[in-house]
Write an enzyme that holds these catalytic residues in place. Sequence first.
Site, PDB file in Angstrom:
ATOM      1  N   TYR A  63      34.688 -36.779  10.203  1.00 62.79           N
ATOM      2  CA  TYR A  63      34.092 -35.512   9.757  1.00 62.79           C
ATOM      3  C   TYR A  63      32.599 -35.686   9.473  1.00 62.79           C
ATOM      4  CZ  TYR A  63      38.247 -32.801  10.153  1.00 62.79           C
ATOM      5  OH  TYR A  63      39.322 -32.136  10.710  1.00 62.79           O
ATOM      6  N   ARG A  66      30.875 -35.417  12.738  1.00 61.59           N
ATOM      7  CA  ARG A  66      30.807 -34.023  13.198  1.00 61.59           C
ATOM      8  C   ARG A  66      29.799 -33.220  12.368  1.00 61.59           C
ATOM      9  NH1 ARG A  66      36.667 -31.647  13.526  1.00 61.59           N
ATOM     10  NH2 ARG A  66      35.595 -29.866  14.447  1.00 61.59           N
ATOM     11  N   ASN A  98      36.410 -21.259  14.309  1.00 65.49           N
ATOM     12  CA  ASN A  98      35.393 -22.318  14.228  1.00 65.49           C
ATOM     13  C   ASN A  98      35.091 -22.693  12.777  1.00 65.49           C
ATOM     14  OD1 ASN A  98      35.372 -21.997  16.944  1.00 65.49           O
ATOM     15  ND2 ASN A  98      33.482 -20.830  17.025  1.00 65.49           N
ATOM     16  N   HIS A 115      40.319 -21.240  10.036  1.00 65.25           N
ATOM     17  CA  HIS A 115      40.560 -22.692  10.084  1.00 65.25           C
ATOM     18  C   HIS A 115      39.679 -23.460   9.093  1.00 65.25           C
ATOM     19  CE1 HIS A 115      42.528 -22.598  14.382  1.00 65.25           C
ATOM     20  NE2 HIS A 115      43.302 -22.115  13.433  1.00 65.25           N
ATOM     21  N   CYS A 123      39.135 -30.774  -3.760  1.00 64.83           N
ATOM     22  CA  CYS A 123      39.697 -31.943  -4.430  1.00 64.83           C
ATOM     23  C   CYS A 123      41.201 -32.009  -4.171  1.00 64.83           C
ATOM     24  CB  CYS A 123      39.413 -31.867  -5.927  1.00 64.83           C
ATOM     25  SG  CYS A 123      40.108 -33.281  -6.813  1.00 64.83           S
ATOM     26  N   CYS A 143      35.450 -35.827  -6.482  1.00 64.88           N
ATOM     27  CA  CYS A 143      35.312 -34.527  -7.150  1.00 64.88           C
ATOM     28  C   CYS A 143      34.409 -34.637  -8.378  1.00 64.88           C
ATOM     29  CB  CYS A 143      36.707 -34.047  -7.555  1.00 64.88           C
ATOM     30  SG  CYS A 143      36.723 -32.509  -8.473  1.00 64.88           S
ATOM     31  N   CYS A 146      36.868 -33.941 -11.608  1.00 63.69           N
ATOM     32  CA  CYS A 146      37.917 -34.845 -12.105  1.00 63.69           C
ATOM     33  C   CYS A 146      37.886 -36.233 -11.465  1.00 63.69           C
ATOM     34  CB  CYS A 146      39.295 -34.211 -11.878  1.00 63.69           C
ATOM     35  SG  CYS A 146      39.833 -34.294 -10.166  1.00 63.69           S
ATOM     36  N   THR A 184      37.992 -18.822  23.407  1.00 63.13           N
ATOM     37  CA  THR A 184      39.134 -19.597  22.888  1.00 63.13           C
ATOM     38  C   THR A 184      40.150 -19.823  23.996  1.00 63.13           C
ATOM     39  OG1 THR A 184      40.938 -19.698  21.266  1.00 63.13           O
ATOM     40  CG2 THR A 184      40.246 -17.488  21.950  1.00 63.13           C
ATOM     41  N   SER A 185      40.753 -21.012  23.973  1.00 60.36           N
ATOM     42  CA  SER A 185      41.756 -21.344  24.993  1.00 60.36           C
ATOM     43  C   SER A 185      43.059 -20.592  24.737  1.00 60.36           C
ATOM     44  CB  SER A 185      42.013 -22.852  25.011  1.00 60.36           C
ATOM     45  OG  SER A 185      42.445 -23.270  23.734  1.00 60.36           O
TER      46      SER A 185
HETATM   47  P1  OAD Z   1      39.282 -24.932  22.829  1.00 56.54           P
HETATM   48  O1  OAD Z   1      38.435 -26.140  23.022  1.00 56.54           O
HETATM   49  O2  OAD Z   1      40.742 -25.086  22.931  1.00 56.54           O
HETATM   50  O3  OAD Z   1      38.855 -23.826  23.895  1.00 56.54           O
HETATM   51  C1  OAD Z   1      37.513 -23.487  24.104  1.00 56.54           C
HETATM   52  C2  OAD Z   1      37.478 -22.326  25.069  1.00 56.54           C
HETATM   53  O4  OAD Z   1      36.136 -21.912  25.232  1.00 56.54           O
HETATM   54  C3  OAD Z   1      38.006 -22.668  26.468  1.00 56.54           C
HETATM   55  O5  OAD Z   1      38.924 -21.661  26.880  1.00 56.54           O
HETATM   56  C4  OAD Z   1      36.749 -22.646  27.344  1.00 56.54           C
HETATM   57  O6  OAD Z   1      37.017 -22.203  28.659  1.00 56.54           O
HETATM   58  C5  OAD Z   1      35.876 -21.654  26.591  1.00 56.54           C
HETATM   59  N1  OAD Z   1      34.430 -21.796  26.770  1.00 56.54           N
HETATM   60  C6  OAD Z   1      33.699 -22.936  26.856  1.00 56.54           C
HETATM   61  N2  OAD Z   1      32.389 -22.655  26.955  1.00 56.54           N
HETATM   62  C7  OAD Z   1      32.268 -21.294  26.894  1.00 56.54           C
HETATM   63  C8  OAD Z   1      31.163 -20.394  26.918  1.00 56.54           C
HETATM   64  N3  OAD Z   1      29.911 -20.813  27.012  1.00 56.54           N
HETATM   65  N4  OAD Z   1      31.440 -19.065  26.834  1.00 56.54           N
HETATM   66  C9  OAD Z   1      32.711 -18.613  26.732  1.00 56.54           C
HETATM   67  N5  OAD Z   1      33.794 -19.421  26.701  1.00 56.54           N
HETATM   68  C10 OAD Z   1      33.576 -20.743  26.771  1.00 56.54           C
HETATM   69  O7  OAD Z   1      38.842 -24.278  21.454  1.00 56.54           O
HETATM   70  P2  OAD Z   1      39.630 -23.239  20.543  1.00 56.54           P
HETATM   71  O8  OAD Z   1      40.398 -22.269  21.352  1.00 56.54           O
HETATM   72  O9  OAD Z   1      38.659 -22.715  19.559  1.00 56.54           O
HETATM   73  O10 OAD Z   1      41.806 -26.210  15.398  1.00 56.54           O
HETATM   74  O11 OAD Z   1      40.636 -24.208  19.808  1.00 56.54           O
HETATM   75  C11 OAD Z   1      41.469 -23.699  18.819  1.00 56.54           C
HETATM   76  C12 OAD Z   1      41.679 -24.725  17.762  1.00 56.54           C
HETATM   77  O12 OAD Z   1      42.128 -25.962  18.338  1.00 56.54           O
HETATM   78  C13 OAD Z   1      40.436 -25.127  16.987  1.00 56.54           C
HETATM   79  O13 OAD Z   1      40.082 -24.207  15.970  1.00 56.54           O
HETATM   80  C14 OAD Z   1      40.833 -26.441  16.431  1.00 56.54           C
HETATM   81  C15 OAD Z   1      41.467 -27.057  17.655  1.00 56.54           C
HETATM   82  O14 OAD Z   1      42.368 -28.073  17.422  1.00 56.54           O
HETATM   83  C16 OAD Z   1      41.736 -26.857  14.250  1.00 56.54           C
HETATM   84  O15 OAD Z   1      40.905 -27.710  14.026  1.00 56.54           O
HETATM   85  C17 OAD Z   1      42.762 -26.427  13.263  1.00 56.54           C
END
Ligand code: OAD
Length: 236
Positions: A63, A66, A98, A115, A123, A143, A146, A184-185
């Site tokens: 983390y 990141r 995000n 998320h 903590c 923390c 505590c 989002t995927s």
């Molecule tokens: P993913 O990495 O699964 O998907 C990213 C999506 O963004 C894909 O469908 C890409 O095709 C698309 N993409 C990439 N570049 C782009 C752009 N410039 N414009 C538009 N689309 C674009 O990410 P998330 O769907 O956010 O969870 O993943 C969901 C969750 O999985 C995250 O929040 C995280 C991860 O594990 C946790 O950490 C709980």
Amino acid sequence: MNITKSKLRAKQSITVLTGAGISAESGVPTFRGSDGLWKNFRPEQLATLEAFQANPHLVWEWYDWRRKLIKPIKPNPAHYALVELEAQTEQFTLITQNIDGLHDKAGSQNVLEIHGNIWKVQCTKCQYLSHNSEVPIQILPTCEQCGGLLRPKVVWFGEVLPEKELETAKFAATHCDLMFIIGTSGLVQPAASLGVAGKQAGAYVVEINIEQTPLSNIADETHIGKASDVLTNLLS
Ligand code: OAD
């Protein structure tokens, strides 16, 4: 004028669901795909409560890495387009998966971080929640109330989403006229189900992604392209 543009002109209530793709153009790595974080890192070793309990040092190092990467990063035109859209819309909710805080940094107001947020810590002993923007962060961080071990205030695999945020997100998804699903995927639940819930409740669903996803099947329109290009075009 296409359908989305005419609906945008009508200034109806709008809900937006974003994922890692909207921050990709700012330089934040996505999770899946060829350069995704989950190609090089194993979520079960870094993003579960069990992993943290077994090796908090390793999880905090990840983390911290990141946080270093995200700290100097700026919002991109897609984030700003949503700020503009919010200003023009009577009822607007932005649901984001995000944890980078970029919607907030851009100036979006009504944001639900379902998320969590990488700049918040909690903590593990007294549950005290605080903001922490230190980079690097002290490993292991403790923390101020505590002395207990702090954890990142993010949702890990196997954990439930924050109840209030999720309920509000469900309400926003099922009480809007127009819903955008951006970058989002659509593979992670329950976030992805919000898009389906929106569609079932009667929203006109517009997906923006550089490729088709499982959510393309339920979307009324899928715009293939970068979030910043498509949003800028739709709002022009
Ligand atoms: P993913 O990495 O699964 O998907 C990213 C999506 O963004 C894909 O469908 C890409 O095709 C698309 N993409 C990439 N570049 C782009 C752009 N410039 N414009 C538009 N689309 C674009 O990410 P998330 O769907 O956010 O969870 O993943 C969901 C969750 O999985 C995250 O929040 C995280 C991860 O594990 C946790 O950490 C709980």
